[in-house]
Write a protein that holds these residues in place. Sequence first.
Motif, PDB file in Angstrom:
ATOM      1  N   ARG A   1       5.828   5.530   1.283  1.00 21.66           N
ATOM      2  CA  ARG A   1       7.003   5.032   1.781  1.00 21.66           C
ATOM      3  C   ARG A   1       6.863   3.865   2.967  1.00 21.66           C
ATOM      4  NH1 ARG A   1      10.011   9.889   3.486  1.00 21.66           N
ATOM      5  NH2 ARG A   1       8.577   9.892   5.052  1.00 21.66           N
ATOM      6  N   GLU A   2       6.038   3.806   3.794  1.00 15.27           N
ATOM      7  CA  GLU A   2       5.822   2.899   4.923  1.00 15.27           C
ATOM      8  C   GLU A   2       5.478   1.607   3.899  1.00 15.27           C
ATOM      9  OE1 GLU A   2       3.027   2.133   8.907  1.00 15.27           O
ATOM     10  OE2 GLU A   2       2.819   3.907   7.751  1.00 15.27           O
ATOM     11  N   PHE A   3       4.434   1.761   3.264  1.00 12.80           N
ATOM     12  CA  PHE A   3       3.917   0.535   2.392  1.00 12.80           C
ATOM     13  C   PHE A   3       5.317  -0.039   1.634  1.00 12.80           C
ATOM     14  CE2 PHE A   3       2.507  -0.768  -1.859  1.00 12.80           C
ATOM     15  CZ  PHE A   3       2.081  -1.903  -1.504  1.00 12.80           C
ATOM     16  N   ALA A   4       5.868   0.463   0.925  1.00 17.51           N
ATOM     17  CA  ALA A   4       7.016   0.154   0.110  1.00 17.51           C
ATOM     18  C   ALA A   4       7.975  -0.548   0.865  1.00 17.51           C
ATOM     19  CB  ALA A   4       7.697   1.290  -0.704  1.00 17.51           C
ATOM     20  N   ARG A   5       8.491  -0.040   1.995  1.00 19.34           N
ATOM     21  CA  ARG A   5       9.349  -0.573   2.853  1.00 19.34           C
ATOM     22  C   ARG A   5       8.981  -1.976   3.510  1.00 19.34           C
ATOM     23  NH1 ARG A   5      13.856   2.428   3.771  1.00 19.34           N
ATOM     24  NH2 ARG A   5      14.285   1.114   5.555  1.00 19.34           N
ATOM     25  N   ALA A   6       7.503  -2.009   3.560  1.00 17.49           N
ATOM     26  CA  ALA A   6       7.283  -3.301   4.279  1.00 17.49           C
ATOM     27  C   ALA A   6       6.707  -4.453   3.199  1.00 17.49           C
ATOM     28  CB  ALA A   6       6.001  -3.105   4.989  1.00 17.49           C
ATOM     29  N   ALA A   7       6.343  -4.006   1.871  1.00 16.83           N
ATOM     30  CA  ALA A   7       5.879  -4.857   0.946  1.00 16.83           C
ATOM     31  C   ALA A   7       6.919  -6.193   0.535  1.00 16.83           C
ATOM     32  CB  ALA A   7       6.000  -4.071  -0.363  1.00 16.83           C
ATOM     33  N   ASP A   8       6.351  -7.097   0.533  1.00 15.26           N
ATOM     34  CA  ASP A   8       6.822  -8.445   0.615  1.00 15.26           C
ATOM     35  C   ASP A   8       6.688  -8.972  -0.915  1.00 15.26           C
ATOM     36  OD1 ASP A   8       8.106 -11.192   0.561  1.00 15.26           O
ATOM     37  OD2 ASP A   8       7.252 -11.428   2.735  1.00 15.26           O
ATOM     38  N   PRO A   9       7.633  -9.747  -1.766  1.00 13.19           N
ATOM     39  CA  PRO A   9       7.340 -10.272  -3.124  1.00 13.19           C
ATOM     40  C   PRO A   9       6.331 -11.279  -2.902  1.00 13.19           C
ATOM     41  CG  PRO A   9       9.672  -9.326  -2.911  1.00 13.19           C
ATOM     42  CD  PRO A   9       9.197  -9.122  -1.601  1.00 13.19           C
ATOM     43  N   ALA A  10       6.752 -12.067  -1.719  1.00 14.36           N
ATOM     44  CA  ALA A  10       6.018 -13.323  -1.577  1.00 14.36           C
ATOM     45  C   ALA A  10       4.372 -13.227  -1.667  1.00 14.36           C
ATOM     46  CB  ALA A  10       6.275 -13.988  -0.115  1.00 14.36           C
ATOM     47  N   ASP A  11       3.823 -11.930  -1.353  1.00 13.36           N
ATOM     48  CA  ASP A  11       2.450 -11.928  -1.422  1.00 13.36           C
ATOM     49  C   ASP A  11       2.282 -10.702  -2.166  1.00 13.36           C
ATOM     50  OD1 ASP A  11       2.972  -9.898   0.405  1.00 13.36           O
ATOM     51  OD2 ASP A  11       1.335 -10.373   1.454  1.00 13.36           O
ATOM     52  N   ALA A  12       3.071 -10.255  -2.899  1.00 10.22           N
ATOM     53  CA  ALA A  12       3.000  -8.997  -3.685  1.00 10.22           C
ATOM     54  C   ALA A  12       2.683  -7.629  -2.982  1.00 10.22           C
ATOM     55  CB  ALA A  12       1.750  -9.312  -4.841  1.00 10.22           C
ATOM     56  N   GLY A  13       2.877  -7.749  -1.711  1.00 11.88           N
ATOM     57  CA  GLY A  13       2.672  -6.584  -1.000  1.00 11.88           C
ATOM     58  C   GLY A  13       1.612  -6.654  -0.468  1.00 11.88           C
ATOM     59  N   ASN A  14       0.783  -7.550  -0.439  1.00  7.92           N
ATOM     60  CA  ASN A  14      -0.824  -7.534   0.187  1.00  7.92           C
ATOM     61  C   ASN A  14      -0.979  -7.347   1.562  1.00  7.92           C
ATOM     62  OD1 ASN A  14      -3.422  -7.847  -0.776  1.00  7.92           O
ATOM     63  ND2 ASN A  14      -3.568  -9.645   0.143  1.00  7.92           N
ATOM     64  N   ALA A  15      -0.090  -8.047   2.533  1.00  6.37           N
ATOM     65  CA  ALA A  15      -0.240  -7.715   3.878  1.00  6.37           C
ATOM     66  C   ALA A  15       0.088  -6.488   4.235  1.00  6.37           C
ATOM     67  CB  ALA A  15       0.728  -8.837   4.512  1.00  6.37           C
ATOM     68  N   ALA A  16       1.241  -5.800   3.277  1.00  9.84           N
ATOM     69  CA  ALA A  16       1.437  -4.552   3.820  1.00  9.84           C
ATOM     70  C   ALA A  16       0.391  -3.403   3.466  1.00  9.84           C
ATOM     71  CB  ALA A  16       3.014  -4.046   3.127  1.00  9.84           C
ATOM     72  N   ALA A  17      -0.191  -4.010   2.428  1.00  8.87           N
ATOM     73  CA  ALA A  17      -1.242  -2.831   2.061  1.00  8.87           C
ATOM     74  C   ALA A  17      -2.431  -3.008   2.927  1.00  8.87           C
ATOM     75  CB  ALA A  17      -1.828  -3.383   0.673  1.00  8.87           C
ATOM     76  N   ARG A  18      -2.533  -3.913   3.506  1.00 11.18           N
ATOM     77  CA  ARG A  18      -3.694  -4.233   4.786  1.00 11.18           C
ATOM     78  C   ARG A  18      -3.320  -3.382   5.847  1.00 11.18           C
ATOM     79  NH1 ARG A  18      -4.310  -9.814   3.032  1.00 11.18           N
ATOM     80  NH2 ARG A  18      -2.952 -10.163   4.768  1.00 11.18           N
ATOM     81  N   GLU A  19      -2.077  -3.392   6.203  1.00 13.52           N
ATOM     82  CA  GLU A  19      -1.419  -2.940   7.410  1.00 13.52           C
ATOM     83  C   GLU A  19      -1.398  -1.355   7.049  1.00 13.52           C
ATOM     84  OE1 GLU A  19       0.041  -2.167  11.082  1.00 13.52           O
ATOM     85  OE2 GLU A  19      -0.754  -4.292  10.321  1.00 13.52           O
ATOM     86  N   VAL A  20      -1.127  -0.661   5.806  1.00 10.83           N
ATOM     87  CA  VAL A  20      -0.929   0.584   5.881  1.00 10.83           C
ATOM     88  C   VAL A  20      -1.920   1.439   5.257  1.00 10.83           C
ATOM     89  CG1 VAL A  20       0.586   2.364   4.484  1.00 10.83           C
ATOM     90  CG2 VAL A  20       1.693   0.412   5.496  1.00 10.83           C
ATOM     91  N   TYR A  21      -2.907   0.806   4.572  1.00  8.98           N
ATOM     92  CA  TYR A  21      -3.788   1.289   3.773  1.00  8.98           C
ATOM     93  C   TYR A  21      -5.190   0.725   4.347  1.00  8.98           C
ATOM     94  CZ  TYR A  21      -0.531   3.219   0.392  1.00  8.98           C
ATOM     95  OH  TYR A  21       0.364   3.667  -0.296  1.00  8.98           O
ATOM     96  N   GLY A  22      -5.083  -0.165   5.138  1.00  8.46           N
ATOM     97  CA  GLY A  22      -6.482  -0.823   5.850  1.00  8.46           C
ATOM     98  C   GLY A  22      -7.393  -1.567   4.805  1.00  8.46           C
ATOM     99  N   GLU A  23      -6.843  -1.803   3.665  1.00 10.57           N
ATOM    100  CA  GLU A  23      -7.553  -2.703   2.537  1.00 10.57           C
ATOM    101  C   GLU A  23      -6.248  -3.668   1.780  1.00 10.57           C
ATOM    102  OE1 GLU A  23      -9.731  -0.130   0.254  1.00 10.57           O
ATOM    103  OE2 GLU A  23      -8.042   0.670  -0.782  1.00 10.57           O
ATOM    104  N   ASP A  24      -6.918  -4.703   1.127  1.00 15.25           N
ATOM    105  CA  ASP A  24      -5.985  -5.401   0.340  1.00 15.25           C
ATOM    106  C   ASP A  24      -5.763  -4.746  -1.025  1.00 15.25           C
ATOM    107  OD1 ASP A  24      -7.666  -6.414  -0.919  1.00 15.25           O
ATOM    108  OD2 ASP A  24      -8.135  -8.578  -0.083  1.00 15.25           O
ATOM    109  N   LEU A  25      -4.661  -5.355  -1.749  1.00 17.40           N
ATOM    110  CA  LEU A  25      -4.516  -5.010  -3.001  1.00 17.40           C
ATOM    111  C   LEU A  25      -5.734  -5.236  -4.043  1.00 17.40           C
ATOM    112  CD1 LEU A  25      -0.781  -6.102  -3.285  1.00 17.40           C
ATOM    113  CD2 LEU A  25      -1.802  -3.772  -3.035  1.00 17.40           C
ATOM    114  N   GLY A  26      -6.373  -6.434  -3.708  1.00 19.51           N
ATOM    115  CA  GLY A  26      -7.754  -6.700  -4.421  1.00 19.51           C
ATOM    116  C   GLY A  26      -8.597  -5.427  -4.622  1.00 19.51           C
ATOM    117  N   ALA A  27      -8.811  -4.896  -3.268  1.00 13.57           N
ATOM    118  CA  ALA A  27      -9.700  -3.697  -3.044  1.00 13.57           C
ATOM    119  C   ALA A  27      -9.233  -2.674  -3.658  1.00 13.57           C
ATOM    120  CB  ALA A  27      -9.983  -3.317  -1.618  1.00 13.57           C
ATOM    121  N   LEU A  28      -7.921  -2.396  -3.680  1.00 15.29           N
ATOM    122  CA  LEU A  28      -7.160  -1.105  -4.276  1.00 15.29           C
ATOM    123  C   LEU A  28      -7.555  -1.168  -5.823  1.00 15.29           C
ATOM    124  CD1 LEU A  28      -5.399   0.961  -4.357  1.00 15.29           C
ATOM    125  CD2 LEU A  28      -3.587  -0.638  -4.300  1.00 15.29           C
TER     126      LEU A  28
END
Length: 327
Positions: free
Chosen positions: A281-308
Amino acid sequence: MSRDLRSHDLPGRGSRRACKAVTMHTEPHLVWKAPAGDRFPRPDWSATDAALPAGLPDGDLHRVYGALARQWVDGLRDALGGGYRVHGGGDWLLLSHECDRYVELLLQTLRRDRRRIARALDGLADDDGYGPHVLLLIEDLDDYYAYVAHFYPRHGGAYAQSAGMFVDDGYGHLIVPHRALEDVEAVTAHELTHAMLRDLRLPLWLDEGIASNMEQAITGRSLYPPEPELIGRLIEYWRREGLEPFWSGASFARPDQGSELSYALASHVVAFLGGDYPRFREFARAADPADAGNAAAREVYGEDLGALMRRFLGDGDWTPRPATHSR
């Protein structure tokens, strides 16, 4: 409800709550567009909004947009002809060609699913707005595609196959081609999820992944079971194509297997992330279409979407490239 009057819908008018309350003494009327060659009545919602007095209280706004929605759906009924009727009132308006029993069961399902989506997506799903939800259930497939062509992208002159849509344009509404009741209920669960997430302005892959998982939860159907054949297709396709069309959202509208494999990948990724719902929920609320949610993934999960994504597709450079993304 389906007419959302936040500030991005009414530029320059500010908050209605901040204005002195007024009362509307006459019935509202739609302002219509007149696109050349279009057989369907298309309201101009911005012009209609501008014609309303500022400062209407919530109760009046709900009544006004209920009346406007009825004018609009009545116009669509007349344009379609051939036995279409308008059903419902209150929280739903349903345009359909179906018998009363079919409509009764579908309206019951829609009301139940709206409650289930709100509970399951607590903190994400939002049902705010004015006027009823609107569902257009279209009997003829040619009529369906003629209507959605106004909103639906072509690729090389062809449309991706569509089971239904949530149209977030002016007055948000659901449109579904005719099929058996069980199948319509599955599609409306998916599209109603989109309707209740629209204010988050999610990256498309995330929006579709949530809607697909919600559809599966409501219907009990596994849309994209993690079988070796599907996993192999996902790996082969995305290794060949690269993930940029997925991150940008372009691949979801492709008329080939790219559309199916976009939905499948989004569904699996969201199911994985959603296992820890508070973090998701924290990730989804922060996810920005401009970077596909990548910055939010780093902030919430500690890794970018590429690593995921390496968990699903193996080694590769899967990180989104922000310059290519829009929603």
